[in-house]
Design an enzyme around this catalytic site. Structure first.
Site, PDB file in Angstrom:
ATOM      1  N   LYS A  91       4.715   2.853  -1.302  1.00 36.38           N
ATOM      2  CA  LYS A  91       3.708   3.550  -0.479  1.00 36.38           C
ATOM      3  C   LYS A  91       2.532   4.065  -1.313  1.00 36.38           C
ATOM      4  CE  LYS A  91       5.534   6.523   2.222  1.00 36.38           C
ATOM      5  NZ  LYS A  91       6.101   7.814   2.645  1.00 36.38           N
ATOM      6  N   LYS A 103      12.024  10.759  -5.078  1.00 37.57           N
ATOM      7  CA  LYS A 103      12.485  11.489  -3.886  1.00 37.57           C
ATOM      8  C   LYS A 103      13.594  12.431  -4.316  1.00 37.57           C
ATOM      9  CE  LYS A 103      11.538  11.604   0.544  1.00 37.57           C
ATOM     10  NZ  LYS A 103      10.254  11.313   1.203  1.00 37.57           N
ATOM     11  N   THR A 187       0.069  13.620   7.734  1.00 35.29           N
ATOM     12  CA  THR A 187       0.868  12.420   8.024  1.00 35.29           C
ATOM     13  C   THR A 187       0.558  11.923   9.441  1.00 35.29           C
ATOM     14  OG1 THR A 187       2.550  13.255   6.543  1.00 35.29           O
ATOM     15  CG2 THR A 187       3.216  11.494   8.034  1.00 35.29           C
ATOM     16  N   ASN A 218       7.552  17.941  12.111  1.00 37.62           N
ATOM     17  CA  ASN A 218       6.239  18.166  11.480  1.00 37.62           C
ATOM     18  C   ASN A 218       5.302  16.991  11.713  1.00 37.62           C
ATOM     19  OD1 ASN A 218       7.030  20.579  10.365  1.00 37.62           O
ATOM     20  ND2 ASN A 218       7.716  19.669   8.441  1.00 37.62           N
ATOM     21  N   SER A 356      -1.404  14.949  -0.198  1.00 34.51           N
ATOM     22  CA  SER A 356      -0.688  15.575  -1.321  1.00 34.51           C
ATOM     23  C   SER A 356      -1.419  15.263  -2.624  1.00 34.51           C
ATOM     24  CB  SER A 356       0.742  15.035  -1.424  1.00 34.51           C
ATOM     25  OG  SER A 356       1.617  15.800  -0.638  1.00 34.51           O
TER      26      SER A 356
HETATM   27  P1  NAD Z   1      11.037  17.237  10.463  1.00 32.38           P
HETATM   28  O1  NAD Z   1      12.338  17.748   9.986  1.00 32.38           O
HETATM   29  O2  NAD Z   1       9.923  18.188  10.635  1.00 32.38           O
HETATM   30  O3  NAD Z   1      11.214  16.469  11.839  1.00 32.38           O
HETATM   31  C1  NAD Z   1      12.226  15.573  12.122  1.00 32.38           C
HETATM   32  C2  NAD Z   1      12.397  15.616  13.632  1.00 32.38           C
HETATM   33  O4  NAD Z   1      13.276  14.558  14.018  1.00 32.38           O
HETATM   34  C3  NAD Z   1      13.027  16.909  14.140  1.00 32.38           C
HETATM   35  O5  NAD Z   1      12.310  17.331  15.289  1.00 32.38           O
HETATM   36  C4  NAD Z   1      14.443  16.494  14.545  1.00 32.38           C
HETATM   37  O6  NAD Z   1      14.948  17.263  15.615  1.00 32.38           O
HETATM   38  C5  NAD Z   1      14.196  15.071  14.956  1.00 32.38           C
HETATM   39  N1  NAD Z   1      15.377  14.213  14.947  1.00 32.38           N
HETATM   40  C6  NAD Z   1      16.375  14.143  14.032  1.00 32.38           C
HETATM   41  N2  NAD Z   1      17.279  13.206  14.418  1.00 32.38           N
HETATM   42  C7  NAD Z   1      16.815  12.686  15.581  1.00 32.38           C
HETATM   43  C8  NAD Z   1      17.281  11.681  16.471  1.00 32.38           C
HETATM   44  N3  NAD Z   1      18.399  11.015  16.230  1.00 32.38           N
HETATM   45  N4  NAD Z   1      16.537  11.408  17.560  1.00 32.38           N
HETATM   46  C9  NAD Z   1      15.400  12.071  17.818  1.00 32.38           C
HETATM   47  N5  NAD Z   1      14.903  13.006  17.024  1.00 32.38           N
HETATM   48  C10 NAD Z   1      15.604  13.325  15.912  1.00 32.38           C
HETATM   49  O7  NAD Z   1      10.663  16.057   9.442  1.00 32.38           O
HETATM   50  P2  NAD Z   1       9.247  15.385   9.196  1.00 32.38           P
HETATM   51  O8  NAD Z   1       8.684  15.948   7.962  1.00 32.38           O
HETATM   52  O9  NAD Z   1       8.466  15.362  10.451  1.00 32.38           O
HETATM   53  O10 NAD Z   1       9.730  13.905   8.815  1.00 32.38           O
HETATM   54  C11 NAD Z   1      10.095  12.956   9.815  1.00 32.38           C
HETATM   55  C12 NAD Z   1      10.073  11.573   9.184  1.00 32.38           C
HETATM   56  O11 NAD Z   1       8.757  11.301   8.691  1.00 32.38           O
HETATM   57  C13 NAD Z   1      11.007  11.394   7.984  1.00 32.38           C
HETATM   58  O12 NAD Z   1      11.479  10.061   7.942  1.00 32.38           O
HETATM   59  C14 NAD Z   1      10.099  11.634   6.805  1.00 32.38           C
HETATM   60  O13 NAD Z   1      10.579  11.018   5.629  1.00 32.38           O
HETATM   61  C15 NAD Z   1       8.837  10.974   7.311  1.00 32.38           C
HETATM   62  N6  NAD Z   1       7.630  11.447   6.640  1.00 32.38           N
HETATM   63  C16 NAD Z   1       7.223  12.729   6.757  1.00 32.38           C
HETATM   64  C17 NAD Z   1       6.078  13.130   6.097  1.00 32.38           C
HETATM   65  C18 NAD Z   1       5.546  14.532   6.214  1.00 32.38           C
HETATM   66  O14 NAD Z   1       4.475  14.786   5.658  1.00 32.38           O
HETATM   67  N7  NAD Z   1       6.195  15.422   6.927  1.00 32.38           N
HETATM   68  C19 NAD Z   1       5.367  12.223   5.295  1.00 32.38           C
HETATM   69  C20 NAD Z   1       5.802  10.910   5.220  1.00 32.38           C
HETATM   70  C21 NAD Z   1       6.949  10.535   5.895  1.00 32.38           C
END
Ligand code: NAD
Length: 429
Positions: A91, A103, A187, A218, A356
């Site tokens: 990425k 990670k 994101t 998030n 970031s």
């Molecule tokens: P987060 O913890 O804020 O949100 C995850 C959400 O997914 C939560 O609302 C949770 O309830 C929900 N969830 C978990 N299992 C689930 C399921 N089986 N079905 C439906 N919903 C479910 O995390 P985030 O930071 O938003 O990250 C989410 C994804 O995005 C991850 O794969 C993370 O690696 C990726 N990501 C996040 C960022 C970032 O800046 N936050 C950047 C790049 C990638």
């Protein structure tokens, strides 16, 4: 054994069929440079001691210091963290950032901890990995179930160990502690820029385009909010407890407000309320959300959500991966034969690591940018990389994922070969 990492590596095999690269690159990207496994003893509020297991994996640092989030989740494993560090390597290269990939993770259900226990765990994790991180070495950030507050604690712990303020050691910090404006939404914002480029090329009019979103966290919330502002109709949203659906469209901010209000009542860092407690809409299961007849299915929760088991049931016309690895390689093949394009994680969610990077640059320069400047710079990068990848996929008649990997791996390969490849040494002897 079929692990997440072995599945992730099959993507590399695909790209080696399309581009000529030195075997050195294949060797270098087959395993991580450094994997650290740590035990973190924490004094709990009841006086007892609990020992948590944590990991930090630095996959490849050829292009610069390694970069990658820290996940607090009960399902964290070394296999998962290794895969995520591999995806971060690709990425960062796809976005053209001067970073390698890493990670981290801790096996814990953070919702079961008090805020003080969570702070002790966050600080304990940093003490355990302090020797291998640093602004010029490896820079953690938030991921699933970690956030700006936790990054603030982690950065503070690192300053205490090093006896100096080094804000470039961690990104995704609160703005008052050196975080960048725009990082929280980056994101989701980046993902929307990619979708907008796709929409432009495929004549998708936002007002006529329906979206179902898995993972209202998030990244997912910010995307849904901004997509709704841009005119898209969000017809379904889900979190770990369930999903809501309304053909007329959901009010994204109202649902988030409901979740936040409930959280504040409980005075917790995490949200205990769920989208499915919204009574105005039909409640459906997470499986049903994935199978809805929508224009765009956005995956923003966890990996392995679409596999060989359910790929044939997907009715969406296109899939957007905000989560890392939500569609596995078997599902990729099925979706390809069904003509459903997948806008891949390594492009779509790279807005987070890009801002970031901006935060790290600002921390090191000691000079902070306005929000407009952050978003303008983010848009330039996302639009450029999206257009390049869409064009390469069309030109070579390959998937968008393969095109993105080709871009990323070629950049890594360039850096590796400039340090000397076996071809160079073979011709010299
Ligand atoms: P987060 O913890 O804020 O949100 C995850 C959400 O997914 C939560 O609302 C949770 O309830 C929900 N969830 C978990 N299992 C689930 C399921 N089986 N079905 C439906 N919903 C479910 O995390 P985030 O930071 O938003 O990250 C989410 C994804 O995005 C991850 O794969 C993370 O690696 C990726 N990501 C996040 C960022 C970032 O800046 N936050 C950047 C790049 C990638």
């Amino acid at each position: 054994m079929n692990t997440i990492f072995s599945d992730a590596q099959t993507r590399l095999t695909d790209i080696f069929e399309h581009v000529q690269l030195s075997d050195d690159i294949r060797e270098r990207l087959a395993s991580p440079k450094l994997s650290l496994s740590v035990s973190i003893p924490i004094r709990m509020d009841d006086g007892g001691l609990r020992v948590f297991t944590g990991y930090r994996v630095q996959f490849d640092d050829t292009r610069g210091p390694t970069k990658g989030g820290v996940r607090f989740h009960p399902a964290v494993s070394l296999d998962e963290v290794t895969s995520l560090s591999f995806w971060m390597t690709i990425k960062c290269a796809v976005a053209g950032l001067p970073f390698g990939g890493a990670k981290g993770g801790v096996i814990v259900n953070p919702k079961e901890l008090s805020n003080l226990e969570l702070e002790r765990l966050s600080r304990g994790y940093i003490r355990a990995i302090a020797d291998i991180i640093g602004p010029k070495r490896d820079i953690p950030a938030p991921d699933v179930y970690t956030n700006a507050t936790i990054m603030g604690w982690m950065a503070d712990e690192y300053y205490q160990i090093m006896r100096e303020q080094l804000p470039g050691v961690i990104t995704g910090k609160p703005v008052h502690l050196g975080g960048s404006l725009g990082r929280e939404a980056a994101t989701g914002q980046g993902a929307l820029y990619v979708l907008q480029q796709w929409a432009l090329q495929h004549n998708l009019e936002p007002v006529k385009t329906t979206i179902a979103l898995q993972g209202f966290g998030n990244a997912g919330y910010q995307f849904a909010r901004l997509a709704q502002q841009a005119g898209y109709r969000i017809v379904a949203l889900s979190d770990s407890k369930g999903a809501v659906h309304s053909e007329k469209g959901l009010d994204v901010d109202k649902i988030m407000l409901h979740k936040r209000t409930r959280r504040e009542l409980k005075a917790m860092l995490y949200c205990d309320a769920s989208v499915c407690e919204e009574t105005d809409h039909t409640t459906i299961t997470n499986e049903e959300l994935l199978e809805l007849d929508v224009d765009v299915l956005v995956l923003a929760a966890l990996e392995n959500q679409i596999t060989a088991e359910n790929a044939n049931l997907i009715q969406a016309r296109q899939i957007v991966e905000i989560a890392n690895g939500p569609v596995n390689s078997q599902a990729d093949a099925i979706l390809a034969t069904r003509g459903i394009p997948v806008l891949p994680d390594v492009l779509v969610n790279s807005g987070g690591v890009t801002v970031s990077y901006f935060e790290w640059v600002q921390n090191r320069a000691g000079y902070y940018w306005e929000l407009d400047e952050v978003n303008t710079k983010l848009k330039i990068i996302m639009d450029r990389e999206a257009r390049n990848i869409f064009a390469l996929a069309e030109e070579k008649n390959i998937s968008l994922r393969t095109a993105a990997y080709i871009y990323g791996v070629q950049r890594i390969a360039g850096a590796i070969s400039e340090k000397g490849t076996r071809e160079y040494f073979q011709t010299k002897t």
